[in-house]
Design an enzyme around this catalytic site. Structure first.
Site, PDB file in Angstrom:
ATOM      1  N   ASN A  50       0.851  -1.192   0.000  1.00 24.88           N
ATOM      2  CA  ASN A  50       0.000   0.000   0.000  1.00 24.88           C
ATOM      3  C   ASN A  50       0.884   1.239   0.000  1.00 24.88           C
ATOM      4  OD1 ASN A  50       0.591  -0.949   2.673  1.00 24.88           O
ATOM      5  ND2 ASN A  50      -1.010   0.326   3.544  1.00 24.88           N
ATOM      6  N   VAL A  51       0.474   2.205  -0.807  1.00 24.19           N
ATOM      7  CA  VAL A  51       1.213   3.458  -0.961  1.00 24.19           C
ATOM      8  C   VAL A  51       0.244   4.592  -0.642  1.00 24.19           C
ATOM      9  CG1 VAL A  51       2.601   4.878  -2.513  1.00 24.19           C
ATOM     10  CG2 VAL A  51       2.623   2.384  -2.770  1.00 24.19           C
ATOM     11  N   GLU A  52       0.462   5.221   0.509  1.00 21.74           N
ATOM     12  CA  GLU A  52      -0.464   6.269   0.951  1.00 21.74           C
ATOM     13  C   GLU A  52       0.017   7.650   0.508  1.00 21.74           C
ATOM     14  OE1 GLU A  52      -0.998   5.523   5.155  1.00 21.74           O
ATOM     15  OE2 GLU A  52      -2.229   3.757   4.715  1.00 21.74           O
ATOM     16  N   ASN A  53      -0.829   8.638   0.777  1.00 24.26           N
ATOM     17  CA  ASN A  53      -0.520   9.999   0.354  1.00 24.26           C
ATOM     18  C   ASN A  53      -1.114  10.983   1.350  1.00 24.26           C
ATOM     19  OD1 ASN A  53      -1.126  12.573  -1.513  1.00 24.26           O
ATOM     20  ND2 ASN A  53       0.490  11.333  -2.433  1.00 24.26           N
ATOM     21  N   ALA A  54      -0.486  12.161   1.448  1.00 26.96           N
ATOM     22  CA  ALA A  54      -0.998  13.207   2.336  1.00 26.96           C
ATOM     23  C   ALA A  54      -2.427  13.579   1.955  1.00 26.96           C
ATOM     24  CB  ALA A  54      -0.092  14.433   2.277  1.00 26.96           C
ATOM     25  N   TYR A  56      -5.336  11.873   1.510  1.00 24.89           N
ATOM     26  CA  TYR A  56      -5.637  10.491   1.908  1.00 24.89           C
ATOM     27  C   TYR A  56      -6.295   9.634   0.828  1.00 24.89           C
ATOM     28  CZ  TYR A  56      -4.692  11.857   6.807  1.00 24.89           C
ATOM     29  OH  TYR A  56      -4.122  12.292   7.962  1.00 24.89           O
ATOM     30  N   CYS A  61      -3.932   0.569  -2.633  1.00 22.14           N
ATOM     31  CA  CYS A  61      -3.768  -0.662  -1.850  1.00 22.14           C
ATOM     32  C   CYS A  61      -2.684  -1.559  -2.442  1.00 22.14           C
ATOM     33  CB  CYS A  61      -5.070  -1.443  -1.833  1.00 22.14           C
ATOM     34  SG  CYS A  61      -6.425  -0.604  -1.020  1.00 22.14           S
ATOM     35  N   GLU A  63      -2.850  -4.670  -3.200  1.00 25.83           N
ATOM     36  CA  GLU A  63      -3.344  -5.532  -4.278  1.00 25.83           C
ATOM     37  C   GLU A  63      -3.264  -4.809  -5.626  1.00 25.83           C
ATOM     38  OE1 GLU A  63      -4.752  -4.837  -1.378  1.00 25.83           O
ATOM     39  OE2 GLU A  63      -6.228  -6.331  -0.771  1.00 25.83           O
ATOM     40  N   CYS A  94     -10.425  -4.446  -0.245  1.00 24.86           N
ATOM     41  CA  CYS A  94     -11.492  -3.439  -0.197  1.00 24.86           C
ATOM     42  C   CYS A  94     -12.344  -3.523  -1.479  1.00 24.86           C
ATOM     43  CB  CYS A  94     -10.896  -2.046  -0.029  1.00 24.86           C
ATOM     44  SG  CYS A  94     -10.163  -1.389  -1.536  1.00 24.86           S
TER      45      CYS A  94
END
Ligand SMILES: O=c1ccn([C@H]2C[C@H](O)[C@@H](CO)O2)c(=O)[nH]1
Ligand SMILES: [Zn+2]
Length: 134
Positions: A50-54, A56, A61, A63, A94
């Site tokens: 998973n690669v998140e970001n400021a 959101y 994900c 996958e 998800c």
């Protein structure tokens, strides 16, 4: 072909790669590390995190990361994906990932993997019956 059973060695590799991938998750906001390992019909493996970001909503994900890596290499047919997190309960894909993955086949085997390496195998179409198609 894509419906075939995985060998014991392939299941071991799926578990190993998805647990290892988890360490590379970029999740400074949720702190929820997820790793995925995807096996294509030709025996190639792709991992994802998973690669998140400021911002959101921009989070991707594990996958989808694995799928995007494979698809952008030209692969279209997949046998199985493993999904690992540190949670004590199974981490289930998800809704967005279910729809994203089913584009490439409803028979995908999804191995939900716990940190102790125990797993539950589910089939994508059972997680998303009657999915949207154009
Ligand atoms: O199957 C899942 C469920 C959640 N996440 C990620 C999205 C977000 O970064 C974090 C918390 O939802 O976990 C995945 O990568 N895969
Ligand atoms: Zn998802």
């Amino acid at each position: 072909m894509s419906k075939r059973e995985l060998t014991k060695a392939e299941i071991e590799k799926l578990i190993e790669l998805s647990i290892k991938a988890k360490d590379k998750a970029y999740c400074p906001y949720s702190k929820f590390h997820v790793g995925a390992a995807l096996l294509d019909e030709n025996g190639n493996w792709y991992t994802g995190v998973n690669v998140e970001n400021a911002s959101y909503g921009g989070a991707i994900c594990a996958e989808r990361t694995a799928f995007v890596k494979a698809i952008s290499e030209g692969q279209r047919k997949f046998v199985a994906i493993g999904v690992s997190s540190d949670a004590s309960e199974y981490t289930r894909p998800c809704g967005i990932c279910r729809q994203f993955m089913i584009e490439f086949g409803e028979h995908l085997q999804i191995f939900l993997i716990k940190p102790d390496r125990s797993y539950l195998k589910v089939i994508l179409k059972d997680l998303l019956p009657d999915h949207f198609k154009l």
